[in-house]
Design an enzyme around this catalytic site. Structure first.
Site, PDB file in Angstrom:
ATOM      1  N   TRP A   1       1.110  -1.015   0.065  1.00 28.18           N
ATOM      2  CA  TRP A   1      -0.302   0.187   0.123  1.00 28.18           C
ATOM      3  C   TRP A   1       0.529   1.203   0.034  1.00 28.18           C
ATOM      4  CZ3 TRP A   1      -3.921  -1.212  -2.482  1.00 28.18           C
ATOM      5  CH2 TRP A   1      -5.522  -2.690  -1.808  1.00 28.18           C
TER       6      TRP A   1
ATOM      7  N   ASP B   1      -1.335   6.869   6.438  1.00 28.93           N
ATOM      8  CA  ASP B   1      -2.947   5.981   6.059  1.00 28.93           C
ATOM      9  C   ASP B   1      -2.863   4.972   7.308  1.00 28.93           C
ATOM     10  OD1 ASP B   1      -3.851   4.102   5.283  1.00 28.93           O
ATOM     11  OD2 ASP B   1      -2.529   3.156   3.367  1.00 28.93           O
TER      12      ASP B   1
ATOM     13  N   LYS C   1     -12.875  -2.321   7.627  1.00 33.33           N
ATOM     14  CA  LYS C   1     -11.843  -2.476   8.795  1.00 33.33           C
ATOM     15  C   LYS C   1     -12.597  -2.332   9.495  1.00 33.33           C
ATOM     16  CE  LYS C   1      -8.500  -2.332   5.136  1.00 33.33           C
ATOM     17  NZ  LYS C   1      -8.422  -3.614   4.706  1.00 33.33           N
TER      18      LYS C   1
END
Ligand SMILES: Cc1ncc(COP(=O)(O)O)c(C=O)c1O
Length: 350
Positions: free
Chosen positions: A100, A167, A191
């Protein structure tokens, strides 16, 4: 009964599913579905206000920070961040700790200079680099707090005066941290926050308005702040599910309360995996994620036995990301300790 170890979208509290289900049929006894009320009605404004208020409360944010609920997932933030903050001749510093982060770096390069200050690519991202220096003149420093695919996590905030951008998609609200230290935080909701389709962005207003490029309205954080996250039709149902999840989190004792459970879940699973013959943990011990536990079973017969047992006992989502293989068990906030106990029993009995 299923035990849901999916990496995202992932398990949410049962009471959230129940309440969200009721709201689809009849929202708060209005005789209307949550899916059919206008976003500018007082009914939905109350949802947005409470979701923002609870985010402020649970993250203990100061008045300098704004809370936004935006579309486009964390992937949009990979480019929206540099688009809003980085001029072409300026340098942003990134830490490269996984898939990511690498994507965020690639997108930032479209807008300005990127300096990758450290990387753990040399060991397949199985550790978090240390000992690097963040240049004091960097526009900002960006890192991924939890590497969902590789199973590493940075629990401590790096020491720097450079504006911090994180992030936090896969570990937000899972442990106590001073969120006010960050200039900007983003996280896909699917999540720990709620349902897919919405993205939480928390940012300090003073970092905005300093780039010289023109920004499309939907990309401009300042316009979203002014419009209260309603520049256009927001993802109303996803935001409502976030609200329900945030209410649930508050009832668990907030972030500090859930952190205790998260530590217990991860501790129990890692201990079991460490002591079980035939199971391998590739991640450096001090950098292991509490949210995504990554392991391998090199012996094909044992691997099959494990997978068959998982299937028989309703354990879903244990396979590793397609890019790394092996196994990954996600222990997000809503996963009950009982599910981890069931999994450790299964492993011990193999
Ligand atoms: C740490 C991290 N960042 C970014 C993303 C991408 O999020 P989205 O699919 O919401 O764009 C994910 C998705 O799993 C993630 O785990």
């Amino acid at each position: 009964m299923k035990h849901n170890f999916n990496a995202g979208p992932s398990i949410l509290p049962k009471e959230v599913f129940e309440e969200a289900g009721r709201a689809i049929l009849n929202y708060n006894n209005t005789g209307l579905s949550i899916l059919e009320i206008g976003h500018r009605t007082p009914l939905f404004q109350a949802v947005m206000d409470e979701a923002i208020g609870l985010t402020n409360e649970l993250m203990q944010l100061d008045d300098d920070h704004s809370v936004l609920f935006l579309h486009g997932g964390a992937t949009t933030q990979f480019f929206q961040v540099p688009m809003n903050l980085l001029n072409e001749n300026e340098t942003a510093v990134y830490l490269d700790c996984g898939v990511w982060g690498t994507k965020a770096i690639k997108e930032a390069k479209l807008f300005g200079q990127v300096h990758v200050v450290a990387s753990s690519k040399d060991k397949n991202y199985t550790y978090i680099p240390r000992g690097y220096t963040i240049p004091a003149d960097a526009k900002y420093f960006h890192y991924t707090t939890n590497n969902t695919i590789e199973g590493t996590e940075m629990l401590e905030i790096p020491e720097t005066n450079v504006p911090l951008i994180a992030d936090m998609s896969s570990d937000i609200l899972s442990h106590v941290v001073d969120f006010n230290r960050f200039a900007l935080i983003y996280a896909g909701a699917q999540k720990n926050i709620g349902a897919a389709g919405v993205n939480l962005v928390v940012l300090r207003k003073d970092i905005l308005g300093k780039v010289n490029r023109k920004l499309p309205g939907m990309m401009d954080y300042r316009q979203h702040i002014e419009a209260g996250s309603m520049l256009n039709t927001p993802p109303v149902f996803a935001i409502y599910v976030c609200l329900l999840t945030l209410r649930w989190l508050k009832k668990q004792g907030g972030v500090a309360g859930i952190e205790k459970v998260n530590k217990e879940k991860a501790g129990l699973l890692y201990k079991t995996l460490e002591s079980k013959q035939g199971f391998e943990l590739p991640v450096a011990k001090e950098d292991r994620s509490r949210m995504n536990v990554v392991f391998r079973i090199p012996d094909a017969a044992l691997e099959k036995k494990f997978l068959d047992a998982c299937q028989q006992q309703g354990m879903v989502g244990v396979k590793g990301h397609r890019s790394v293989g092996g196994f990954r068990v996600s222990l997000y906030n809503a996963l009950p300790l009982e599910s981890v106990k069931a999994l450790t029993t299964l492993i011990n009995e193999l």
